[in-house]
Design a protein around this motif. Sequence first.
Motif, PDB file in Angstrom:
ATOM      1  N   GLN A 219       0.815  -1.204   0.000  1.00 47.06           N
ATOM      2  CA  GLN A 219       0.000   0.000   0.000  1.00 47.06           C
ATOM      3  C   GLN A 219       0.854   1.262   0.000  1.00 47.06           C
ATOM      4  N   ILE A 220       0.238   2.366  -0.378  1.00 43.87           N
ATOM      5  CA  ILE A 220       0.871   3.670  -0.222  1.00 43.87           C
ATOM      6  C   ILE A 220       1.074   3.915   1.267  1.00 43.87           C
ATOM      7  N   TRP A 221       2.238   4.428   1.642  1.00 47.32           N
ATOM      8  CA  TRP A 221       2.589   4.551   3.056  1.00 47.32           C
ATOM      9  C   TRP A 221       1.561   5.337   3.860  1.00 47.32           C
ATOM     10  N   SER A 222       0.961   6.341   3.245  1.00 44.88           N
ATOM     11  CA  SER A 222       0.030   7.207   3.985  1.00 44.88           C
ATOM     12  C   SER A 222      -1.317   6.547   4.237  1.00 44.88           C
ATOM     13  N   GLN A 223      -1.482   5.320   3.723  1.00 45.44           N
ATOM     14  CA  GLN A 223      -2.763   4.634   3.901  1.00 45.44           C
ATOM     15  C   GLN A 223      -2.648   3.376   4.749  1.00 45.44           C
ATOM     16  N   ILE A 224      -1.419   2.994   5.162  1.00 50.77           N
ATOM     17  CA  ILE A 224      -1.296   1.756   5.925  1.00 50.77           C
ATOM     18  C   ILE A 224      -1.830   1.941   7.343  1.00 50.77           C
ATOM     19  N   THR A 225      -2.455   0.902   7.850  1.00 49.44           N
ATOM     20  CA  THR A 225      -3.052   0.948   9.192  1.00 49.44           C
ATOM     21  C   THR A 225      -2.276   0.113  10.202  1.00 49.44           C
ATOM     22  N   ASN A 226      -1.270  -0.632   9.741  1.00 43.62           N
ATOM     23  CA  ASN A 226      -0.373  -1.342  10.656  1.00 43.62           C
ATOM     24  C   ASN A 226       0.956  -1.571   9.942  1.00 43.62           C
ATOM     25  N   TYR A 227       1.983  -1.797  10.722  1.00 42.13           N
ATOM     26  CA  TYR A 227       3.317  -1.952  10.167  1.00 42.13           C
ATOM     27  C   TYR A 227       4.112  -2.945  11.011  1.00 42.13           C
ATOM     28  N   THR A 228       4.840  -3.840  10.340  1.00 44.33           N
ATOM     29  CA  THR A 228       5.730  -4.788  11.017  1.00 44.33           C
ATOM     30  C   THR A 228       7.156  -4.521  10.553  1.00 44.33           C
ATOM     31  N   SER A 229       8.048  -4.249  11.482  1.00 46.25           N
ATOM     32  CA  SER A 229       9.436  -3.928  11.140  1.00 46.25           C
ATOM     33  C   SER A 229      10.174  -5.169  10.648  1.00 46.25           C
ATOM     34  N   PRO A 230      11.130  -5.001   9.743  1.00 44.06           N
ATOM     35  CA  PRO A 230      11.908  -6.143   9.264  1.00 44.06           C
ATOM     36  C   PRO A 230      12.912  -6.613  10.308  1.00 44.06           C
ATOM     37  N   GLY A 231      13.392  -7.840  10.110  1.00 41.92           N
ATOM     38  CA  GLY A 231      14.434  -8.357  10.974  1.00 41.92           C
ATOM     39  C   GLY A 231      13.922  -9.339  12.003  1.00 41.92           C
ATOM     40  N   PRO A 232      14.833  -9.863  12.827  1.00 43.02           N
ATOM     41  CA  PRO A 232      14.461 -10.864  13.827  1.00 43.02           C
ATOM     42  C   PRO A 232      13.728 -10.240  15.005  1.00 43.02           C
ATOM     43  N   LYS A 233      13.276 -11.096  15.922  1.00 51.59           N
ATOM     44  CA  LYS A 233      12.674 -10.610  17.157  1.00 51.59           C
ATOM     45  C   LYS A 233      13.734  -9.884  17.978  1.00 51.59           C
ATOM     46  N   LEU A 234      13.259  -8.973  18.811  1.00 54.52           N
ATOM     47  CA  LEU A 234      14.165  -8.211  19.659  1.00 54.52           C
ATOM     48  C   LEU A 234      14.785  -9.112  20.727  1.00 54.52           C
ATOM     49  N   TRP A 235      16.038  -8.802  21.053  1.00 51.97           N
ATOM     50  CA  TRP A 235      16.735  -9.468  22.146  1.00 51.97           C
ATOM     51  C   TRP A 235      17.047  -8.451  23.227  1.00 51.97           C
ATOM     52  N   PRO A 236      16.955  -8.841  24.510  1.00 53.17           N
ATOM     53  CA  PRO A 236      16.595 -10.147  25.060  1.00 53.17           C
ATOM     54  C   PRO A 236      15.128 -10.514  24.801  1.00 53.17           C
ATOM     55  N   GLU A 237      14.846 -11.801  24.892  1.00 52.02           N
ATOM     56  CA  GLU A 237      13.486 -12.278  24.679  1.00 52.02           C
ATOM     57  C   GLU A 237      12.530 -11.533  25.604  1.00 52.02           C
TER      58      GLU A 237
END
Length: 253
Positions: A219-237
């Motif tokens: 989607q066009i950035w100005s219309q997205i309603t949620n976003y998931t960042s790239p990469g692994p899960k954050l550490w520490p768990e």
Amino acid sequence: MKSLPATLAVVAALASTTCAHWTYDRIIVNDQVIGEPWQYVRHHSNGNNFLSDVTSTDMRCNIDGLLSGVNTSTYPVNAGDRLGFTIKDTFGHPGPQQVYISKAPADVKDYDGSGDWSKIYTLSDCRAKDCGTGDGVVKWATYRAQTFNFKLPAELPAGEYLLRAEGIAIHAAQKIKGAQFYVACAQIRVSSNGTGVPGPTIKFPGGYTANSTGILIPQIWSQITNYTSPGPKLWPEGTEEAHVLDGKVKQSD
């Protein structure tokens, strides 16, 4: 009113775009801005321009960032300290701010960043009451940031590390290689009794692809309603994404 000549209009547009670009040139330790620009951050040759090729080794520490370690000082910190980066110019595009860390096998000055990287911080969408999120469209906690802070995990083992700041601008991310990456690496020496094993880990390049979640957005950035960042899960768990900017710095004496 007369319109700008075509040439001047192009220059004005480029100037506006460039002003929205950024890089990272100093570190923050326990709310204090440390040293001179590029003293503890590897000086790359890319100015405030972005990267777009996630298959390049430039994704580690930016263009020529792998060559400048020998000329960069290493700052001593303690696991559990509040660290951060100053942003030269301003974080002027929509998107997240992330921080990765990678342990050097010996002297960090000689480290090429080819090892494993763990993600320890993400600042993403804003969920504070004053964000104006009632329309459901994503607002960004990063927007117009000039500093940001995060915690260096107390579990982090002692050693020398590259600390990698990564800002991602997504305003053109609806096409392949449209996402813009702003990257720089600091050199730190960590004192710690921590015995944690950072992970999950990725490598640069290799950890991202051109169509990874958070990098290619239909989607066009100005219309997205949620976003998931790239990469692994954050550490520490169990570490959670930040949704409010912590940009605190102490005033100089």
